[in-house]
Each structure stands twice: as C-alpha cells, then as structure tokens.
Design a protein around this motif. Structure first.
Motif, PDB file in Angstrom:
ATOM      1  N   THR A  57      30.854  29.201  29.649  1.00 39.25           N
ATOM      2  CA  THR A  57      31.329  28.837  30.987  1.00 39.25           C
ATOM      3  C   THR A  57      30.782  27.477  31.414  1.00 39.25           C
ATOM      4  OG1 THR A  57      31.418  31.183  31.585  1.00 39.25           O
ATOM      5  CG2 THR A  57      31.466  29.585  33.394  1.00 39.25           C
ATOM      6  N   GLY A  86      43.592  36.241  27.841  1.00 47.07           N
ATOM      7  CA  GLY A  86      43.991  35.106  28.682  1.00 47.07           C
ATOM      8  C   GLY A  86      45.486  34.853  28.635  1.00 47.07           C
ATOM      9  N   GLN A 125      51.167  32.523  38.818  1.00 46.93           N
ATOM     10  CA  GLN A 125      50.247  31.669  39.570  1.00 46.93           C
ATOM     11  C   GLN A 125      50.659  31.536  41.034  1.00 46.93           C
ATOM     12  OE1 GLN A 125      47.302  30.386  38.295  1.00 46.93           O
ATOM     13  NE2 GLN A 125      47.906  31.793  36.657  1.00 46.93           N
ATOM     14  N   LEU A 153      49.164  34.420  42.874  1.00 43.17           N
ATOM     15  CA  LEU A 153      47.743  34.213  43.153  1.00 43.17           C
ATOM     16  C   LEU A 153      47.562  33.277  44.348  1.00 43.17           C
ATOM     17  CD1 LEU A 153      46.274  33.810  39.553  1.00 43.17           C
ATOM     18  CD2 LEU A 153      46.075  35.791  41.065  1.00 43.17           C
ATOM     19  N   SER A 162      45.771  34.237  47.857  1.00 41.64           N
ATOM     20  CA  SER A 162      44.652  33.470  48.415  1.00 41.64           C
ATOM     21  C   SER A 162      44.944  33.003  49.835  1.00 41.64           C
ATOM     22  CB  SER A 162      44.353  32.259  47.525  1.00 41.64           C
ATOM     23  OG  SER A 162      45.437  31.341  47.535  1.00 41.64           O
ATOM     24  N   TYR A 211      43.770  41.951  36.642  1.00 43.11           N
ATOM     25  CA  TYR A 211      43.234  40.588  36.640  1.00 43.11           C
ATOM     26  C   TYR A 211      41.981  40.505  37.509  1.00 43.11           C
ATOM     27  CZ  TYR A 211      42.993  35.530  37.305  1.00 43.11           C
ATOM     28  OH  TYR A 211      42.566  34.225  37.346  1.00 43.11           O
ATOM     29  N   GLY A 212      42.013  41.218  38.648  1.00 42.30           N
ATOM     30  CA  GLY A 212      40.849  41.235  39.530  1.00 42.30           C
ATOM     31  C   GLY A 212      39.651  41.894  38.861  1.00 42.30           C
ATOM     32  N   TYR A 229      39.118  42.221  35.628  1.00 41.41           N
ATOM     33  CA  TYR A 229      38.707  41.331  34.538  1.00 41.41           C
ATOM     34  C   TYR A 229      37.837  40.192  35.078  1.00 41.41           C
ATOM     35  CZ  TYR A 229      39.258  37.716  30.921  1.00 41.41           C
ATOM     36  OH  TYR A 229      39.037  36.724  29.990  1.00 41.41           O
ATOM     37  N   THR A 230      38.250  39.609  36.183  1.00 34.76           N
ATOM     38  CA  THR A 230      37.508  38.500  36.786  1.00 34.76           C
ATOM     39  C   THR A 230      36.124  38.948  37.232  1.00 34.76           C
ATOM     40  OG1 THR A 230      39.592  37.522  37.553  1.00 34.76           O
ATOM     41  CG2 THR A 230      37.556  36.731  38.574  1.00 34.76           C
ATOM     42  N   VAL A 231      36.045  40.127  37.846  1.00 31.44           N
ATOM     43  CA  VAL A 231      34.753  40.647  38.318  1.00 31.44           C
ATOM     44  C   VAL A 231      33.814  40.915  37.137  1.00 31.44           C
ATOM     45  CG1 VAL A 231      33.615  42.620  39.406  1.00 31.44           C
ATOM     46  CG2 VAL A 231      35.658  41.625  40.452  1.00 31.44           C
ATOM     47  N   ILE A 267      33.879  39.558  34.110  1.00 23.17           N
ATOM     48  CA  ILE A 267      33.459  38.288  33.517  1.00 23.17           C
ATOM     49  C   ILE A 267      32.399  37.615  34.388  1.00 23.17           C
ATOM     50  CG2 ILE A 267      34.207  35.946  32.941  1.00 23.17           C
ATOM     51  CD1 ILE A 267      34.989  38.046  30.887  1.00 23.17           C
ATOM     52  N   PHE A 268      32.563  37.682  35.709  1.00 23.20           N
ATOM     53  CA  PHE A 268      31.584  37.087  36.628  1.00 23.20           C
ATOM     54  C   PHE A 268      30.220  37.751  36.458  1.00 23.20           C
ATOM     55  CE2 PHE A 268      29.420  36.966  40.774  1.00 23.20           C
ATOM     56  CZ  PHE A 268      29.331  35.584  40.946  1.00 23.20           C
TER      57      PHE A 268
END
Length: 318
Positions: A100, A225, A234, A237, A241, A259-260, A262-264, A266-267
C-alpha cells in the motif's frame, strides 16, 4: 560449493541474465503482436491471443535463456527453516502494508510526472486487466506469474547473491524485481514486496512461502480487483459518497456490500501490517558475507538498469 566469484563479476552476469529475459521478451512480444494484428486486425484480437503474446515469449523462450546465463554463478547453501500459519499471516499483513505504501508513493509521484509532462499516464496493469477474463487472470496472473517470478528473483538470484551478504542479496534482487516490471506504477510496491519476499526466502530457504504470498497478492489485485471493476460501477460509488442512495438499484446492492466488506478487511490488514512492521523490525537478523562492492557498478547491472529505465520512459507515452 564452488569458490565464490568476485562480486562485480557475479552481479554483472546476473544482470546480463535479467537483461536477456527483458530484451528477448520485449522483442518477441513485438513480433508476436505484429503477426497477430496482421491476422486478426488491431481491433479484433482474440483474448487468448493477448495472453499468449504477453506470457509465451517470456516463459518459453526468454526465461530459459536468461536462466542459462545466470546459473553459471555459483550458489550458496540455503537456510533451512519454516513459517507457521500464524507467522505467514504476520508477514502477509506486513507485505500488504508495504504494498500500500509503495502503491501510494507510485500514484503520487505519477501525478507529479503527469503535471510535468502535461498528459495522463495510464497504469499498464489496470489497462491490461480491464475487461479480461477472470479465469485467465487467475491462471496467468495469480498462478503462473508468481511461480516464475519467485523462482527467478528469489531462488535463482538470492541463492547466487547471498555469499555477499543477506542485505545485498535481498535489496539488489528486490531492485531488479521492481525494475523488471518496466513501468513506474508498479516499481515501488514491487520493490517493497521484493524486500519482504526476499527476507522470507532468506530465513527459510523455501520458495513456497513467497510464492503463496505472491499468489494471494496477485489474486486480490488481479482477480478480485477485476471483479469489482466489472460489477461495482464507479458512478454508483460516486452517488453513494454524495448520499444519492435513491439512484442505487437493487441489483447493485450485493456488489456494494461485498465491496464494502472487502475494503474494511483490507484496511484492517493494512493497519495490522503497520503495527507488525514496527514490532518485527526489532527482530530482523541478517547474515554478513563477502564484500558486495561492485554489486551495481558493473556492466551487466548497468545495462539492465538502463534497459528497464527505457521501458519505464516508454510507458510514460502510452
């Protein structure tokens, strides 16, 4: 084991081996591409043909020739060790954190270059994967590429560089790994991952750990990805937002939830990786070796660096 070569001579031969792989791959890809375009036309190239153009020249021709050059340099006996599942997860988190950091560094420096050059520079890996078959991405990007790259840049190179010290072996092989990708977007995170993969291989002497980690990283980026690029619009998204929930259709809800999640995940992995990087830094022990003087300042390495630099510069014009 044979008596170690002079560092300058050994690193030069390894550099020429990597140069051979890079140049032969590039030339044959150009020839294959010209033939395929002549047969199908520029806008009607079958997807499988694109994968063949990309990987066959490297795997079946360039790599065997490059390895035949590199293998003249004597190897040093490898360490014998293993990683538990927990240790593997720890190093994976550390790797994802450094991936990252490298990615952010590359993106921001790329923006600076774009402002200087006055035009947008595309990310070649995103352009290549966009719209491609997930199954072919899984086979070539997540399975074949990690196996071949780890064999070359960890086993072949590090086994022949370690006699000059673990630090030189890990850093130089990682630098070559980053440069070999031939584009600015991937250089930094490939270099950082190369450091970690090289360290893991050095302390264990087993290629399977870095191969598995490399596969997981490529799977998350190249397959997962690609799926999100395909199914998560996109524009949706952007609407989300901006709080425009009414614009989201029922069919878009599940991909957004996944996706949410997955993002959490990865974070969390990145934060854990940051903490573990600090903790693990205190435990790093590397063996010394013979003087690595001349590891970079030699004909083979200089030619490889110049050729890689030319590839990176060319990528700016695409």
């Amino acid at each position: 084991m044979e008596k170690a070569w002079n560092a300058k001579k050994a690193f030069s031969r390894l550099g020429f081996g990597a140069l051979a792989i890079l140049v032969i791959t590039t030339v044959l890809q150009g020839i294959f591409a010209a033939i395929v375009i002549g047969v199908f036309g520029k806008n009607h190239i079958p997807e499988m043909a694109k994968w063949v153009i990309t990987f066959v020249p490297m795997y079946l021709v360039a790599v065997p020739i490059g390895l035949s050059i590199m293998k003249k340099v004597p190897e040093k006996e490898r360490n014998q060790g293993r990683l538990t599942v927990g240790e593997f997860f720890i190093y994976f988190c550390i790797g994802y954190f450094w991936l990252t950091i490298g990615n952010l560094l590359g993106i921001n420096l790329l923006k600076v270059l774009q402002s200087i050059l006055g035009h947008t520079i595309s990310n070649p890996i995103e352009s290549f994967l966009d719209g491609k078959s997930v199954w072919l991405s899984l086979v070539f990007v997540s399975i074949f590429a990690p196996m071949v790259e780890e064999f070359i840049f960890r086993k072949v190179l590090i086994d022949r560089m370690r006699v000059y010290g673990d630090t030189a072996a890990i850093v130089v092989s990682a630098l070559m790994f980053g440069l070999f990708h031939g584009n600015f977007s991937q250089f930094f995170y490939a270099f950082f991952l190369g450091i970690l993969f090289g360290y893991i291989y050095t302390i264990t002497g087993k290629l399977r750990y870095s191969v598995m980690m490399h596969m997981i990283v490529n799977f998350l980026g190249g397959v997962v990805g690609s799926l999100f690029l395909k199914y998560v619009n996109q524009d949706v998204l952007t609407d989300l937002s901006l709080g425009k929930i009414a614009n989201i259709t029922p069919g878009q809800i599940l991909p957004l939830i996944l996706y949410g999640l997955y993002t959490v995940i990865i974070f969390i992995i990145i934060i854990v990786g940051l903490i573990l990087s600090i903790v693990k830094a205190k435990t790093v022990v590397l063996e010394r070796g013979e003087s690595p003087r001349g590891a970079i300042a030699n004909p083979g390495m200089i030619c490889f660096i110049i050729a890689s630099g030319i590839m990176i510069i060319i990528s700016f014009t695409n």
